[in-house]
Design a protein around this motif. Structure first.
Motif, mmCIF file in Angstrom:
data_model
loop_
_atom_site.group_PDB
_atom_site.id
_atom_site.type_symbol
_atom_site.label_atom_id
_atom_site.label_comp_id
_atom_site.label_asym_id
_atom_site.label_seq_id
_atom_site.Cartn_x
_atom_site.Cartn_y
_atom_site.Cartn_z
ATOM 1 N N GLY A 1 0.850 -1.210 -0.050
ATOM 2 C CA GLY A 1 -0.069 -0.098 0.040
ATOM 3 C C GLY A 1 0.678 1.325 0.140
ATOM 4 O O GLY A 1 0.537 2.199 -0.798
ATOM 5 N N LEU A 2 1.890 1.360 0.880
ATOM 6 C CA LEU A 2 2.728 2.458 0.867
ATOM 7 C C LEU A 2 3.523 2.639 -0.577
ATOM 8 O O LEU A 2 3.542 3.706 -1.178
ATOM 9 N N SER A 3 3.786 1.549 -1.249
ATOM 10 C CA SER A 3 4.298 1.602 -2.721
ATOM 11 C C SER A 3 3.566 2.247 -3.397
ATOM 12 O O SER A 3 3.633 2.966 -4.388
ATOM 13 N N LEU A 4 2.104 1.698 -3.470
ATOM 14 C CA LEU A 4 1.081 2.138 -4.356
ATOM 15 C C LEU A 4 0.812 3.666 -4.274
ATOM 16 O O LEU A 4 0.667 4.384 -5.243
ATOM 17 N N VAL A 5 0.868 4.256 -2.860
ATOM 18 C CA VAL A 5 0.594 5.601 -2.728
ATOM 19 C C VAL A 5 1.596 6.225 -3.154
ATOM 20 O O VAL A 5 1.557 7.532 -3.997
ATOM 21 N N GLY A 6 2.784 5.894 -3.017
ATOM 22 C CA GLY A 6 4.075 6.591 -3.515
ATOM 23 C C GLY A 6 3.881 6.830 -4.907
ATOM 24 O O GLY A 6 4.296 7.733 -5.685
ATOM 25 N N ILE A 7 3.530 5.622 -5.881
ATOM 26 C CA ILE A 7 3.406 5.629 -7.065
ATOM 27 C C ILE A 7 2.291 6.550 -7.875
ATOM 28 O O ILE A 7 2.412 7.608 -8.710
ATOM 29 N N ALA A 8 1.073 6.923 -6.735
ATOM 30 C CA ALA A 8 0.194 7.791 -7.265
ATOM 31 C C ALA A 8 0.760 9.099 -6.989
ATOM 32 O O ALA A 8 0.439 9.934 -7.537
ATOM 33 N N GLY A 9 1.919 9.404 -6.115
ATOM 34 C CA GLY A 9 2.411 10.732 -6.061
ATOM 35 C C GLY A 9 3.338 10.849 -7.388
ATOM 36 O O GLY A 9 3.137 12.010 -7.748
ATOM 37 N N LEU A 10 3.934 9.804 -7.904
ATOM 38 C CA LEU A 10 4.653 10.123 -9.000
ATOM 39 C C LEU A 10 3.917 10.416 -10.223
ATOM 40 O O LEU A 10 4.374 11.183 -11.010
ATOM 41 N N TYR A 11 2.643 9.906 -10.297
ATOM 42 C CA TYR A 11 1.817 10.065 -11.473
ATOM 43 C C TYR A 11 1.382 11.691 -11.457
ATOM 44 O O TYR A 11 1.050 12.217 -12.215
ATOM 45 N N LEU A 12 1.269 12.266 -10.026
ATOM 46 C CA LEU A 12 1.041 13.687 -10.176
ATOM 47 C C LEU A 12 2.051 14.617 -10.600
ATOM 48 O O LEU A 12 1.920 15.398 -11.137
ATOM 49 N N PHE A 13 3.310 14.097 -10.479
ATOM 50 C CA PHE A 13 4.407 14.602 -11.063
ATOM 51 C C PHE A 13 4.499 14.503 -12.606
ATOM 52 O O PHE A 13 5.172 15.233 -13.194
ATOM 53 N N LEU A 14 3.974 13.384 -12.980
ATOM 54 C CA LEU A 14 3.884 13.336 -14.665
ATOM 55 C C LEU A 14 2.616 13.805 -15.318
ATOM 56 O O LEU A 14 2.304 13.662 -16.309
ATOM 57 N N GLU A 15 1.883 14.935 -14.373
ATOM 58 C CA GLU A 15 0.993 15.728 -14.867
ATOM 59 C C GLU A 15 -0.215 14.749 -15.164
ATOM 60 O O GLU A 15 -0.747 14.801 -16.212
ATOM 61 N N ALA A 16 -0.381 13.553 -14.349
ATOM 62 C CA ALA A 16 -1.409 12.539 -14.619
ATOM 63 C C ALA A 16 -2.244 12.336 -13.491
ATOM 64 O O ALA A 16 -2.237 11.483 -12.626
ATOM 65 N N SER A 17 -3.011 13.571 -13.071
ATOM 66 C CA SER A 17 -3.965 13.597 -11.960
ATOM 67 C C SER A 17 -5.011 12.488 -11.889
ATOM 68 O O SER A 17 -5.443 12.190 -10.981
ATOM 69 N N TYR A 18 -5.556 12.286 -12.962
ATOM 70 C CA TYR A 18 -6.555 11.482 -13.518
ATOM 71 C C TYR A 18 -6.006 9.772 -13.110
ATOM 72 O O TYR A 18 -6.860 9.078 -12.209
ATOM 73 N N LEU A 19 -4.744 9.577 -13.545
ATOM 74 C CA LEU A 19 -4.268 8.349 -13.231
ATOM 75 C C LEU A 19 -3.857 8.119 -11.825
ATOM 76 O O LEU A 19 -4.056 6.946 -11.156
ATOM 77 N N ALA A 20 -3.426 9.178 -11.135
ATOM 78 C CA ALA A 20 -3.359 9.179 -9.611
ATOM 79 C C ALA A 20 -4.603 8.939 -9.069
ATOM 80 O O ALA A 20 -4.488 8.193 -8.069
ATOM 81 N N CYS A 21 -5.479 9.409 -9.178
ATOM 82 C CA CYS A 21 -6.730 9.243 -8.615
ATOM 83 C C CYS A 21 -7.332 7.665 -8.948
ATOM 84 O O CYS A 21 -7.810 6.982 -7.994
ATOM 85 N N VAL A 22 -7.133 7.195 -10.037
ATOM 86 C CA VAL A 22 -7.383 5.933 -10.346
ATOM 87 C C VAL A 22 -6.575 4.956 -9.651
ATOM 88 O O VAL A 22 -7.113 3.952 -8.994
ATOM 89 N N GLN A 23 -5.365 5.306 -9.437
ATOM 90 C CA GLN A 23 -4.332 4.519 -8.677
ATOM 91 C C GLN A 23 -4.840 4.331 -7.268
ATOM 92 O O GLN A 23 -4.966 3.130 -6.682
ATOM 93 N N VAL A 24 -5.272 5.506 -6.518
ATOM 94 C CA VAL A 24 -5.699 5.422 -5.248
ATOM 95 C C VAL A 24 -7.072 4.784 -5.190
ATOM 96 O O VAL A 24 -7.179 3.747 -4.213
ATOM 97 N N ILE A 25 -7.925 5.178 -6.255
ATOM 98 C CA ILE A 25 -9.074 4.351 -5.761
ATOM 99 C C ILE A 25 -9.304 2.711 -6.126
ATOM 100 O O ILE A 25 -9.560 1.966 -5.346
ATOM 101 N N VAL A 26 -8.581 2.392 -7.453
ATOM 102 C CA VAL A 26 -8.574 0.947 -7.695
ATOM 103 C C VAL A 26 -7.591 0.307 -6.974
ATOM 104 O O VAL A 26 -8.055 -0.899 -6.484
ATOM 105 N N TYR A 27 -6.486 0.464 -7.004
ATOM 106 C CA TYR A 27 -5.248 -0.098 -6.145
ATOM 107 C C TYR A 27 -5.356 -0.183 -4.791
ATOM 108 O O TYR A 27 -5.576 -1.146 -4.124
ATOM 109 N N VAL A 28 -5.303 0.968 -4.225
ATOM 110 C CA VAL A 28 -5.404 1.176 -2.639
ATOM 111 C C VAL A 28 -6.930 0.610 -2.104
ATOM 112 O O VAL A 28 -7.010 0.171 -1.028
#
Lengths: 178, 108
Positions: free
Chosen positions: A30-57
């Protein structure tokens, strides 16, 4: 902030692969998944970050933890948690909350942009505040339409297959008992 | 040597590499099926991160093809996790154990 996300993703992944206790491993995942969600924000992919948190976490991690609790003697192992892992857990929770605050800030920023667009243009349907979310929707219903349908079909199939598997084995075990 | 940072693709690729390696390590060393599943999730995450990174650092502005591909990876991961956990549940019901080395068959 960027290095915090990198540290979350990498340390969580290595921990999930190495730690013996499965419950701790899923928490570190879970820690790793949240970290990747943060990396998606740096890639200007906020939709992907939300999907990551909702679907994965919210989905997959909960499933994995349910399976872990279901199938092994976890409570005994939790009692024996070594102190270094406790410290890691507390640090991880702090880092994850930093990422969560950042996510919330982005969400508020997007919502404000949306509000401004609606106010200025007077068009309630215009969603232009997101970072590429509209473009993703266009792509999914345009050039990527067949893969989109295939993904929906795959999800339906997975759902049916999961239910069928569990039902079939329940019948087998009941037949064995009776 | 590429400089690492938020605006360099090398840092994202390095993170994805570490994630993938951790996933391979988990699949190779775990005896428990849930541990293997965690490894698979890590590898899929590495793939999705690479999609997003390459999509972001392409030449065209406002190109979201990489992000869309990453969404498909997430969908595949969700379907895979659902089916894998259903199978795991079935195996556990028949043999009371999910050790991959001990589980020889699904027939009870």
């Amino acid at each position: 902030m960027f290095w915090t996300c990198c540290l979350c993703a990498i340390s969580g992944a290595i921990g999930a692969a190495v730690v013996r206790n499965l419950f701790h491993a899923s928490l570190l995942l879970g820690l790793s998944l949240v970290g990747i969600a943060g990396l998606y924000l740096f890639l200007e992919a906020s939709y992907l970050a939300c999907v990551q948190v909702i679907v994965y976490v919210g989905g997959i991690l909960v499933l994995v933890m349910f399976a872990t609790l279901f199938s092994s003697d976890v409570m005994g192992a939790v009692q024996r948690t070594p102190s270094w892992l406790r410290v890691t857990g507390i640090t991880g929770a702090l880092l994850a909350s930093v990422v969560a605050v950042r996510l919330a800030a982005v969400a508020i920023h997007v919502a404000k942009g949306l509000e401004m667009t609606r106010g200025a243009m007077g068009r309630p349907d215009a969603i232009t505040g997101g970072n590429g979310t509209e473009a993703i929707g266009d792509l999914l219903t345009g050039a990527w339409f067949v893969p989109f349908l295939a993904a929906g079909f795959l999800l339906t199939l997975a759902l049916v297959a999961a239910v069928a598997t569990v039902k079939r084995f329940r019948r087998t075990t009941e037949a064995l008992r009776g | 040597m590429a400089d690492f940072g938020p605006s360099s693709i090398a840092s994202y690729l390095a993170v994805a590499l570490v994630l993938f390696a951790a996933g391979v390590l988990a699949i190779g060393t775990r005896r428990n099926a849930i541990g293997v599943l965690i490894g698979i999730e890590l590898m899929l995450n590495a793939a999705a991160l690479q999609f997003a990174a390459y999509g972001r650092f392409r030449a065209e502005a406002n190109d979201v093809q990489g992000q869309t591909a990453a969404v498909f990876v997430v969908v595949a991961a969700a379907a895979e996790a659902a089916v894998a956990l259903a199978l795991l549940f079935a195996v556990y019901r028949t043999s009371r154990d999910i050790d991959l080395e001990q589980t020889r068959e699904l027939r009870s």
